[in-house]
Design an enzyme around this catalytic site. Structure first.
Site, short mmCIF file in Angstrom:
data_model
loop_
_atom_site.label_atom_id
_atom_site.label_comp_id
_atom_site.label_asym_id
_atom_site.label_seq_id
_atom_site.Cartn_x
_atom_site.Cartn_y
_atom_site.Cartn_z
N ARG A 152 0.81 -1.24 0.00
CA ARG A 152 0.00 0.00 0.00
C ARG A 152 0.84 1.28 0.00
NH1 ARG A 152 -3.29 -2.95 3.89
NH2 ARG A 152 -4.92 -3.99 2.69
N LYS A 178 4.56 11.45 -11.20
CA LYS A 178 3.71 10.61 -12.06
C LYS A 178 4.43 9.29 -12.27
CE LYS A 178 1.03 13.80 -14.90
NZ LYS A 178 0.82 14.29 -16.29
N GLU A 186 11.77 17.32 -24.53
CA GLU A 186 11.05 17.75 -23.33
C GLU A 186 11.58 19.11 -22.85
OE1 GLU A 186 8.39 16.20 -22.41
OE2 GLU A 186 8.61 14.02 -22.53
N LYS A 204 9.15 22.92 -14.50
CA LYS A 204 8.27 21.82 -14.10
C LYS A 204 7.92 21.91 -12.61
CE LYS A 204 7.17 17.00 -14.38
NZ LYS A 204 7.31 15.72 -15.02
N GLU A 223 -2.73 17.46 -11.57
CA GLU A 223 -3.19 17.84 -12.91
C GLU A 223 -4.69 18.16 -12.95
OE1 GLU A 223 -1.07 15.84 -16.15
OE2 GLU A 223 -2.92 15.97 -17.30
N ARG A 282 -1.07 21.83 -14.79
CA ARG A 282 -0.08 20.78 -15.07
C ARG A 282 -0.28 20.15 -16.45
NH1 ARG A 282 2.56 16.08 -11.20
NH2 ARG A 282 3.86 15.22 -12.85
N ASN A 333 1.92 18.54 -20.89
CA ASN A 333 1.62 17.49 -21.88
C ASN A 333 1.60 18.03 -23.30
OD1 ASN A 333 1.34 15.36 -20.07
ND2 ASN A 333 -0.71 16.03 -19.53
N HIS A 375 2.02 15.67 -26.19
CA HIS A 375 1.90 14.30 -25.70
C HIS A 375 0.65 13.57 -26.19
CE1 HIS A 375 5.28 15.51 -23.32
NE2 HIS A 375 5.36 14.34 -22.71
N HIS A 386 1.82 10.32 -27.57
CA HIS A 386 1.43 9.03 -26.99
C HIS A 386 0.69 8.18 -28.03
CE1 HIS A 386 1.59 10.41 -22.48
NE2 HIS A 386 2.77 10.18 -22.99
N HIS A 428 10.18 7.86 -26.85
CA HIS A 428 9.16 8.76 -26.32
C HIS A 428 9.43 10.22 -26.75
CE1 HIS A 428 6.29 10.53 -23.55
NE2 HIS A 428 7.25 11.27 -23.02
P1 NAD Z 1 14.50 4.77 -21.12
O1 NAD Z 1 14.29 4.65 -19.69
O2 NAD Z 1 14.04 3.68 -22.00
O3 NAD Z 1 16.04 5.05 -21.37
C1 NAD Z 1 16.51 5.15 -22.69
C2 NAD Z 1 17.64 4.15 -22.99
O4 NAD Z 1 18.85 4.64 -22.45
C3 NAD Z 1 17.43 2.76 -22.38
O5 NAD Z 1 17.87 1.81 -23.29
C4 NAD Z 1 18.34 2.78 -21.15
O6 NAD Z 1 18.78 1.50 -20.80
C5 NAD Z 1 19.48 3.65 -21.63
N1 NAD Z 1 20.21 4.40 -20.62
C6 NAD Z 1 19.72 5.02 -19.53
N2 NAD Z 1 20.67 5.76 -18.95
C7 NAD Z 1 21.80 5.57 -19.67
C8 NAD Z 1 23.11 6.10 -19.58
N3 NAD Z 1 23.45 7.01 -18.66
N4 NAD Z 1 24.03 5.69 -20.48
C9 NAD Z 1 23.68 4.81 -21.47
N5 NAD Z 1 22.45 4.31 -21.62
C10 NAD Z 1 21.52 4.70 -20.73
O7 NAD Z 1 13.81 6.09 -21.72
P2 NAD Z 1 13.73 7.62 -21.24
O8 NAD Z 1 13.77 8.41 -22.49
O9 NAD Z 1 14.68 7.92 -20.17
O10 NAD Z 1 12.27 7.71 -20.61
C11 NAD Z 1 11.12 7.52 -21.40
C12 NAD Z 1 10.01 7.08 -20.50
O11 NAD Z 1 9.72 8.10 -19.55
C13 NAD Z 1 8.71 6.83 -21.25
O12 NAD Z 1 8.15 5.62 -20.81
C14 NAD Z 1 7.82 7.98 -20.84
O13 NAD Z 1 6.47 7.66 -20.86
C15 NAD Z 1 8.32 8.28 -19.46
N6 NAD Z 1 8.05 9.64 -19.00
C16 NAD Z 1 7.46 9.79 -17.79
C17 NAD Z 1 7.22 11.05 -17.30
C18 NAD Z 1 6.66 11.22 -15.93
O14 NAD Z 1 6.29 12.35 -15.56
N7 NAD Z 1 6.61 10.18 -15.14
C19 NAD Z 1 7.58 12.18 -18.06
C20 NAD Z 1 8.19 11.99 -19.30
C21 NAD Z 1 8.42 10.70 -19.76
N1 GLY Z 2 5.34 14.82 -18.08
C1 GLY Z 2 4.14 15.50 -17.75
C2 GLY Z 2 3.92 15.67 -16.31
O1 GLY Z 2 4.74 15.30 -15.49
O2 GLY Z 2 2.91 16.19 -15.91
#
Ligand code: NAD
Ligand code: GLY
Length: 359
Positions: free
Chosen positions: A118, A140, A182, A224, A234, A238, A242, A245, A249, A262
């Site tokens: 939980r 998020k 971003e 942010k 949101e 907030r 997006n 997005h 998405h 992404h």
């Molecule tokens: P990811 O986590 O897939 O990382 C990208 C790639 O880089 C992966 O293959 C990873 O293994 C590699 N990697 C990571 N750090 C490294 C480093 N220092 N050196 C070499 N390789 C490395 O992708 P991302 O772009 O970091 O994140 C995308 C994700 O984030 C999506 O799923 C998206 O929906 C999510 N996201 C969430 C929010 C939120 O508010 N929670 C906001 C934006 C994006």
């Molecule tokens: N990436 C959008 C948010 O965090 O609200």
């Protein structure tokens, strides 16, 4: 070292930004308990940084779990893999999960922490540019579903965010560009001067110049943080974060997760939102060209993949979390440095944008 604070009352936390922070265990002073720390990372990041972090936290005897990397694994199966590891190793409610990796590891770890027994604590140690400027901040957390991106999730704030900018040096160039999407979004929604600064510094950012990166990460996080501190769940403002997005998405889920990154999908989404805004007279054609030029210089796409029909993208857009009473709402730029959420648009205009018809 820049340190920002997300102001959320008793759930407030710090974001530390700078080179070499992985070894700075004192930043987590008072937040961890011995034998109750689990570092979660992926199989690309583990060989690079897991040992360093484990050594820094040796006093807490952390255990670690390595996940398969990439967006196709941000799903229920991997989440269950995390839960099984935590249960088999008898982690209790005093446990803290540490996400070491990109947004995929961060979102999975945060969601696991939100649900396990939980709700337990977690800390974000983002290692991609995208995660350092966006996904690690704001609480998020989510996994993807076959029928939609980030559809199953929770708001769950971390105890702290530590962005070690030195980890960016091992990032593939395509991932650096994805992170820039971003950052550009932040300038576009709320800071014209920052957008201008990005136009003059995009080459240094692509080359990962250390000082330029720290400035861009700090400014994007400041933008942010201000928004999240005001509207954590949101209910209003907030949603501006997006921008791009709803289109993005839809591209990701219609293509099948992982084909486009992404950040790449968001970049095409930003350009499509800007195209809509021109049709609505909210943005000048010259501003649209400026936006596309910056995205392209950052190594990002300005158009959706040719393999997707407008109908297919629209079908996925209709599942967006911003839909209210069946009406699609879009974040659209109003000039550079300002954006609004609107459902007041002509569906034909959206069709023209999706089809790439000239304005
Ligand atoms: P990811 O986590 O897939 O990382 C990208 C790639 O880089 C992966 O293959 C990873 O293994 C590699 N990697 C990571 N750090 C490294 C480093 N220092 N050196 C070499 N390789 C490395 O992708 P991302 O772009 O970091 O994140 C995308 C994700 O984030 C999506 O799923 C998206 O929906 C999510 N996201 C969430 C929010 C939120 O508010 N929670 C906001 C934006 C994006
Ligand atoms: N990436 C959008 C948010 O965090 O609200």
């Amino acid at each position: 070292m820049p340190t920002l604070t997300v102001q959320l009352g008793t759930r407030s936390y710090s974001i530390h930004i700078g080179a070499g922070l992985l070894a700075r265990a004192e930043l987590l002073e008072g937040q961890l308990q011995k034998d109750a720390v689990c570092i979660i990372t992926d199989d690309n990041v583990a060989p690079l940084y897991l040992h360093k972090l484990s050594q820094a936290l040796a006093a807490f005897a952390p255990r670690s779990l390595v996940l398969p990397h990439g967006e196709p694994h941000k799903n229920w199966r991997t989440l269950d893999f995390i839960f099984r590891f935590l249960l088999k190793n008898s982690f209790g409610r005093d446990a803290t999960l540490i996400a070491l990796g990109g947004g995929v590891v961060g979102d999975l770890t945060g969601f696991a922490a939100a649900c396990y027994q939980r709700g337990i604590s977690h800390i974000q140690i983002p290692t991609t540019l995208l995660a350092q400027v966006d996904s690690s901040v704001g609480g998020k957390t989510a996994i993807n579903h076959r029928h939609g991106k980030n559809m199953i999730g929770a708001f769950h704030q971390p105890l702290a965010v530590i962005a070690d900018t030195a980890t960016l040096t091992t990032l593939p160039p395509r991932e650096v560009s994805a992170g820039l999407a971003e950052i550009i979004k932040c300038g576009l929604i709320s800071d014209e001067d920052f957008f201008l600064w990005l136009e003059t510094h995009v080459q240094e950012l692509l080359a990962l110049d250390p000082e330029t990166c720290v400035h861009a990460i700090t400014r994007a996080c400041e933008i942010k943080v201000a928004i999240v501190s005001e509207d954590e769940r949101e209910q209003g403002r907030r949603a501006l974060l997006n921008l791009g997005h709803t289109f993005g998405h839809a591209i990701e889920s219609a293509l099948g997760y992982g084909e486009w990154l992404h950040g790449e999908a968001v970049a095409a989404g930003i350009a499509m939102a800007a195209d809509m805004a021109v049709r609505m007279d909210w943005l000048k054609a010259a501003e649209y060209r400026r936006i596309c030029r910056l995205l392209e210089r950052a190594g990002l796409p300005c158009k959706p993949p040719a393999s997707l029909t407008p109908m297919r993208i629209l079908e996925h857009m209709r599942r967006d979390k911003k839909v209210r009473s069946g009406r699609l709402r879009l974040v659209l730029p109003k000039g550079i440095g300002q954006a609004v959420v609107s459902d007041d648009f002509d569906v034909k205009m959206l069709g023209d944008t999706l089809a790439g018809r000239p304005v």
